[in-house]
Write a protein that holds these residues in place. Sequence first.
Motif, PDB file in Angstrom:
ATOM      1  N   VAL A 192      -9.099  10.187  28.621  1.00 12.94           N
ATOM      2  CA  VAL A 192      -9.656  10.518  29.930  1.00 12.94           C
ATOM      3  C   VAL A 192      -9.767   9.270  30.801  1.00 12.94           C
ATOM      4  O   VAL A 192      -9.482   9.297  32.008  1.00 12.94           O
ATOM      5  CB  VAL A 192     -11.021  11.214  29.782  1.00 12.94           C
ATOM      6  N   ILE A 193     -10.152   8.156  30.203  1.00 14.57           N
ATOM      7  CA  ILE A 193     -10.266   6.917  30.977  1.00 14.57           C
ATOM      8  C   ILE A 193      -8.912   6.520  31.551  1.00 14.57           C
ATOM      9  O   ILE A 193      -8.785   6.231  32.748  1.00 14.57           O
ATOM     10  CB  ILE A 193     -10.839   5.782  30.103  1.00 14.57           C
ATOM     11  N   ASN A 194      -7.877   6.516  30.736  1.00 13.25           N
ATOM     12  CA  ASN A 194      -6.574   6.063  31.238  1.00 13.25           C
ATOM     13  C   ASN A 194      -5.910   7.094  32.138  1.00 13.25           C
ATOM     14  O   ASN A 194      -5.161   6.734  33.061  1.00 13.25           O
ATOM     15  CB  ASN A 194      -5.655   5.663  30.082  1.00 13.25           C
ATOM     16  N   MET A 195      -6.147   8.385  31.917  1.00 14.40           N
ATOM     17  CA  MET A 195      -5.640   9.396  32.843  1.00 14.40           C
ATOM     18  C   MET A 195      -6.274   9.210  34.216  1.00 14.40           C
ATOM     19  O   MET A 195      -5.614   9.372  35.249  1.00 14.40           O
ATOM     20  CB  MET A 195      -5.919  10.799  32.315  1.00 14.40           C
ATOM     21  N   THR A 196      -7.555   8.870  34.226  1.00 16.95           N
ATOM     22  CA  THR A 196      -8.243   8.638  35.502  1.00 16.95           C
ATOM     23  C   THR A 196      -7.610   7.472  36.246  1.00 16.95           C
ATOM     24  O   THR A 196      -7.349   7.544  37.453  1.00 16.95           O
ATOM     25  CB  THR A 196      -9.735   8.355  35.255  1.00 16.95           C
ATOM     26  N   ARG A 197      -7.379   6.393  35.535  1.00 15.50           N
ATOM     27  CA  ARG A 197      -6.757   5.225  36.160  1.00 15.50           C
ATOM     28  C   ARG A 197      -5.362   5.552  36.680  1.00 15.50           C
ATOM     29  O   ARG A 197      -4.951   5.099  37.756  1.00 15.50           O
ATOM     30  CB  ARG A 197      -6.682   4.086  35.140  1.00 15.50           C
ATOM     31  N   ASN A 198      -4.616   6.336  35.906  1.00 21.88           N
ATOM     32  CA  ASN A 198      -3.273   6.714  36.325  1.00 21.88           C
ATOM     33  C   ASN A 198      -3.300   7.470  37.640  1.00 21.88           C
ATOM     34  O   ASN A 198      -2.526   7.177  38.567  1.00 21.88           O
ATOM     35  CB  ASN A 198      -2.612   7.563  35.236  1.00 21.88           C
ATOM     36  N   VAL A 199      -4.182   8.451  37.744  1.00 25.89           N
ATOM     37  CA  VAL A 199      -4.285   9.248  38.969  1.00 25.89           C
ATOM     38  C   VAL A 199      -4.755   8.370  40.130  1.00 25.89           C
ATOM     39  O   VAL A 199      -4.264   8.486  41.257  1.00 25.89           O
ATOM     40  CB  VAL A 199      -5.229  10.447  38.744  1.00 25.89           C
ATOM     41  N   ALA A 200      -5.700   7.466  39.846  1.00 31.63           N
ATOM     42  CA  ALA A 200      -6.202   6.582  40.898  1.00 31.63           C
ATOM     43  C   ALA A 200      -5.081   5.740  41.500  1.00 31.63           C
ATOM     44  O   ALA A 200      -4.956   5.623  42.732  1.00 31.63           O
ATOM     45  CB  ALA A 200      -7.301   5.679  40.336  1.00 31.63           C
ATOM     46  N   VAL A 201      -4.249   5.165  40.645  1.00 24.92           N
ATOM     47  CA  VAL A 201      -3.164   4.301  41.112  1.00 24.92           C
ATOM     48  C   VAL A 201      -2.047   5.116  41.763  1.00 24.92           C
ATOM     49  O   VAL A 201      -1.497   4.743  42.803  1.00 24.92           O
ATOM     50  CB  VAL A 201      -2.617   3.465  39.939  1.00 24.92           C
ATOM     51  N   THR A 202      -1.739   6.264  41.173  1.00 24.69           N
ATOM     52  CA  THR A 202      -0.634   7.081  41.669  1.00 24.69           C
ATOM     53  C   THR A 202      -0.893   7.604  43.074  1.00 24.69           C
ATOM     54  O   THR A 202       0.021   7.645  43.908  1.00 24.69           O
ATOM     55  CB  THR A 202      -0.382   8.261  40.714  1.00 24.69           C
ATOM     56  N   TYR A 203      -2.130   7.989  43.370  1.00 23.42           N
ATOM     57  CA  TYR A 203      -2.426   8.684  44.623  1.00 23.42           C
ATOM     58  C   TYR A 203      -3.330   7.895  45.576  1.00 23.42           C
ATOM     59  O   TYR A 203      -3.839   8.460  46.536  1.00 23.42           O
ATOM     60  CB  TYR A 203      -3.070  10.044  44.309  1.00 23.42           C
ATOM     61  N   ALA A 204      -3.487   6.599  45.334  1.00 29.79           N
ATOM     62  CA  ALA A 204      -4.420   5.811  46.150  1.00 29.79           C
ATOM     63  C   ALA A 204      -4.075   5.829  47.633  1.00 29.79           C
ATOM     64  O   ALA A 204      -4.974   5.828  48.486  1.00 29.79           O
ATOM     65  CB  ALA A 204      -4.455   4.369  45.639  1.00 29.79           C
ATOM     66  N   LYS A 205      -2.799   5.845  47.954  1.00 29.72           N
ATOM     67  CA  LYS A 205      -2.385   5.811  49.362  1.00 29.72           C
ATOM     68  C   LYS A 205      -2.354   7.200  49.995  1.00 29.72           C
ATOM     69  O   LYS A 205      -2.014   7.334  51.174  1.00 29.72           O
ATOM     70  CB  LYS A 205      -1.018   5.146  49.499  1.00 29.72           C
ATOM     71  N   GLN A 206      -2.715   8.220  49.219  1.00 37.56           N
ATOM     72  CA  GLN A 206      -2.647   9.587  49.724  1.00 37.56           C
ATOM     73  C   GLN A 206      -4.016  10.253  49.830  1.00 37.56           C
ATOM     74  O   GLN A 206      -4.114  11.476  49.909  1.00 37.56           O
ATOM     75  CB  GLN A 206      -1.720  10.408  48.809  1.00 37.56           C
ATOM     76  N   GLY A 207      -5.051   9.434  49.844  1.00 33.50           N
ATOM     77  CA  GLY A 207      -6.391   9.953  50.083  1.00 33.50           C
ATOM     78  C   GLY A 207      -7.066  10.556  48.865  1.00 33.50           C
ATOM     79  O   GLY A 207      -8.102  11.217  48.996  1.00 33.50           O
TER      80      GLY A 207
END
Length: 240
Positions: free
Chosen positions: A154-169
């Motif tokens: 869960v921790i690394n999935m969260t980081r993945n989503v954070a980095v993947t979509y950071a520029k998309q709000g």
Amino acid sequence: MKLQGKLALVTGAYRGIGRACAEALAREGARVIATDIFTEAPSYDTDILYRQCDVGSETDWERIGREIDAGDGKIDILVNAAGVAPTKDGVHDVTMADWDFILRVNQTGVMLGMRMATARMLGKGSLSIVNISSIWGQVAGTGQIAYHASKGAVINMTRNVAVTYAKQGIRANVILPGLIDTEMVRVQKPEMNAATLALTPMGRIGRPEEIADGAVFLASDASSFVTGAVLPIDGGFTAQ
């Protein structure tokens, strides 16, 4: 109110941390959809809409998504709080049935929730995802191999989503509760809880409401420049 006009969905919200998060978000003005595996809704202290949802079921998540689509198709906040820990087995004796069940709820359930929410919000506005992991996703205890594996994921999935979509709000952050006074903790062996408590610098057990306060902060615009953060709310346990 910090969350006036926002739509929030909280899993595992029948009791414990999920329930505390749902009620805290509602008190801050959010319209809250609370979900859990149970068919009958609990009695909340605020106006909350309850829906049955098995977080490990793709079909159930599709049903929840259709309900959101029937509104304006937007979701502002997702709190993935559903979790299970039915076995404390180590790697030498864990059964595949227990392994599959724990990962289905704790890991796949979080992924399916994030998939539902991100798919609806790309290009439509901001979304704040708050995932509830555990101190046992970051540090090791004895046994509980499946629980540790799921919460670390869960921790690394969260980081993945954070980095993947950071520029998309889309923001994604994760909370690591320590020993918290929930039903899950109360049914554990007293010696297990005592051992964790003895290693907690603040010397006390936490309250679900203290986790919910962190979730409200991460869900709100007060944390608008925060994404990919791992927030321990653990009385200092992981600071050692």
